[in-house]
Design an enzyme around this catalytic site. Structure first.
Site, PDB file in Angstrom:
ATOM      1  CG  ASP A 167      -2.312  -0.583   0.624  1.00 57.24           C
ATOM      2  OD1 ASP A 167      -3.180  -0.418   0.082  1.00 57.24           O
ATOM      3  OD2 ASP A 167      -3.084  -1.100   1.524  1.00 57.24           O
TER       4      ASP A 167
ATOM      5  CD  GLU B 168      -4.534   2.415  -2.898  1.00 56.77           C
ATOM      6  OE1 GLU B 168      -4.050   1.850  -1.873  1.00 56.77           O
ATOM      7  OE2 GLU B 168      -5.352   1.959  -3.762  1.00 56.77           O
TER       8      GLU B 168
ATOM      9  CG  HIS C 122      -6.485   0.932   1.777  1.00 57.35           C
ATOM     10  ND1 HIS C 122      -5.962   0.862   0.621  1.00 57.35           N
ATOM     11  CD2 HIS C 122      -7.644   1.781   2.184  1.00 57.35           C
ATOM     12  CE1 HIS C 122      -7.370   0.675   0.067  1.00 57.35           C
ATOM     13  NE2 HIS C 122      -7.991   1.390   1.081  1.00 57.35           N
TER      14      HIS C 122
ATOM     15  CE1 TYR D 153      -3.637  -3.618   6.079  1.00 60.15           C
ATOM     16  CE2 TYR D 153      -1.987  -2.248   4.486  1.00 60.15           C
ATOM     17  CZ  TYR D 153      -2.770  -3.096   4.444  1.00 60.15           C
ATOM     18  OH  TYR D 153      -3.427  -3.292   3.401  1.00 60.15           O
TER      19      TYR D 153
ATOM     20  CD  GLU E 275      -4.652  -1.179  -6.672  1.00 58.80           C
ATOM     21  OE1 GLU E 275      -5.709  -1.099  -6.996  1.00 58.80           O
ATOM     22  OE2 GLU E 275      -4.228  -0.405  -5.253  1.00 58.80           O
TER      23      GLU E 275
ATOM     24  CD  GLU F 275      -6.385  -1.891  -2.411  1.00 56.11           C
ATOM     25  OE1 GLU F 275      -6.597  -1.413  -3.516  1.00 56.11           O
ATOM     26  OE2 GLU F 275      -5.225  -1.060  -1.562  1.00 56.11           O
TER      27      GLU F 275
ATOM     28  CG  HIS G 223      -8.533   1.127  -5.801  1.00 52.98           C
ATOM     29  ND1 HIS G 223      -7.227   1.105  -4.927  1.00 52.98           N
ATOM     30  CD2 HIS G 223     -10.016   2.296  -5.479  1.00 52.98           C
ATOM     31  CE1 HIS G 223      -8.372   2.307  -3.854  1.00 52.98           C
ATOM     32  NE2 HIS G 223     -10.019   2.945  -4.458  1.00 52.98           N
TER      33      HIS G 223
HETATM   34 MN   MN3 Z   1      -4.640   0.088  -1.153  1.00 53.90          MN
HETATM   35 MN   MN3 Z   2      -5.932   0.672  -4.046  1.00 56.23          MN
END
Ligand code: MN3
Ligand code: MN3
Length: 323
Positions: free
Chosen positions: A65, A96, A99, A103, A164, A198, A201
């Protein structure tokens, strides 16, 4: 002097861009409005080897990511003609970064500082993970060159789809597998939001790639398809090794590999090609973990069961400050 155009949304550039813009907006979310701390008991109940695999899976996802937010999307945006399509890609690029950060929101909740440092060290040193990043990045970087051919652009878009819709899933498997059994469920609500993003995307970028592919002659199409399949198998071989490294100790390698093939076919379909891999059966627990109906999803009231913080928005008035 060059004449710059302003993005004009009064007339759609094509028959899909408004739909993708709307859908992207509907899916908006922020990592910090989820509550992974609900998972602390669950985390403490996991075996040490399961925790290691989980941290590595999420560490790998963080790298992909990061690459997508800082290189993939920005490079691609500059080579797409439609200003409205560029807008959709810019929005996706912003997601992104959420994302990539999300984590860390999970890590911060369950792992100690030294443990987190160790994950990021592992990411930087793992050769299979680094190979994925290097291969995909090399196709993105071709867009930096002075003359970029339609074929270069197609391969960059296809690399984005492979990243992705294909390469993420060796990482997504474990949080889904655990959540499918009621473990690490709150953290998986974040993962499910990433998967939903994702998925849209991959379809959008796949569509842009297909538009370019359609302009190639039959001979060019054959050559480009061959190059794409070669790239895919190179990445697939690497995924198998990566999977063994992350999952063999917890006995899940075979199931993860099946899931990788399943998603590889999806990536090909996003690019307009027929499935390539034979898939027998995807692990039922993972499909259960993916099933959004297990948690409540309603965009008009709640974004999911664990998305609670921003539900009741109360605007402050001057009176609120008179005590
Ligand atoms: Mn992503
Ligand atoms: Mn993406």
């Amino acid at each position: 002097m060059k004449h710059f155009k302003a993005v004009n949304w009064n007339t759609p550039d094509n028959d899909y861009v408004e739909m993708f813009w709307e859908q992207n907006l509907k899916q908006f979310w922020i990592d910090t409005e989820y509550i992974p701390s609900k998972d602390i008991d669950s985390w403490n109940g996991l075996k040490p080897e399961m925790r290691t695999a989980y941290k590595r899976a999420l560490g790998g996802l963080t790298l992909l990511d990061t690459l997508q937010s800082h290189t993939g999307m920005p490079k691609v945006i500059d080579h797409i003609d439609s200003l409205q399509n560029k807008s959709v890609l810019s929005y996706m690029c912003m997601m992104e970064t959420i994302h990539a950060k999300s984590y860390s929101t999970i890590f911060t909740t369950v792992a100690s500082g030294p443990e987190i440092d160790e994950i990021f060290r592992w990411v930087q040193e793992n050769e299979h993970l680094q190979l994925k990043a290097n291969v995909i990045d090399s196709y993105y970087r071709k867009l930096d060159e002075k003359s970029v051919s339609p074929e270069d652009l197609f391969m960059a878009l296809a690399s984005s789809v492979l990243l992705e819709t294909f390469l993420f899933y060796s990482g997504f498997f474990l949080p889904l597998w655990l959540a499918g059994q009621g473990q690490m469920v709150a953290s998986c609500d974040i993962i499910k939001k990433i998967i939903a993003d994702e998925s849209i995307h991959g379809v959008f970028v796949g569509l842009l790639a297909q538009e370019i592919f359609a302009t190639f002659s039959e001979k060019e199409q054959k050559r480009v398809e061959k190059n794409l399949k070669q790239l895919m198998y190179k990445l697939y071989e690497n995924e198998l090794k990566y999977t063994d490294e992350v999952y063999s100790e917890i006995g899940l390698s075979a199931d993860v590999k099946e899931y990788i093939r399943y998603n590889g076919n999806k990536a090909l379909m996003n690019l307009g090609f027929a499935p390539e891999f034979e898939v027998k059966e995807v692990n039922a627990i993972v499909l259960n973990g993916l099933n959004v109906e297990t948690t409540q999803h309603d965009f008009f009231s709640k974004k999911s069961t664990n998305y609670e913080k921003a539900l009741e928005v109360v605007y402050l008035q001057d009176e609120d400050f008179r005590f």
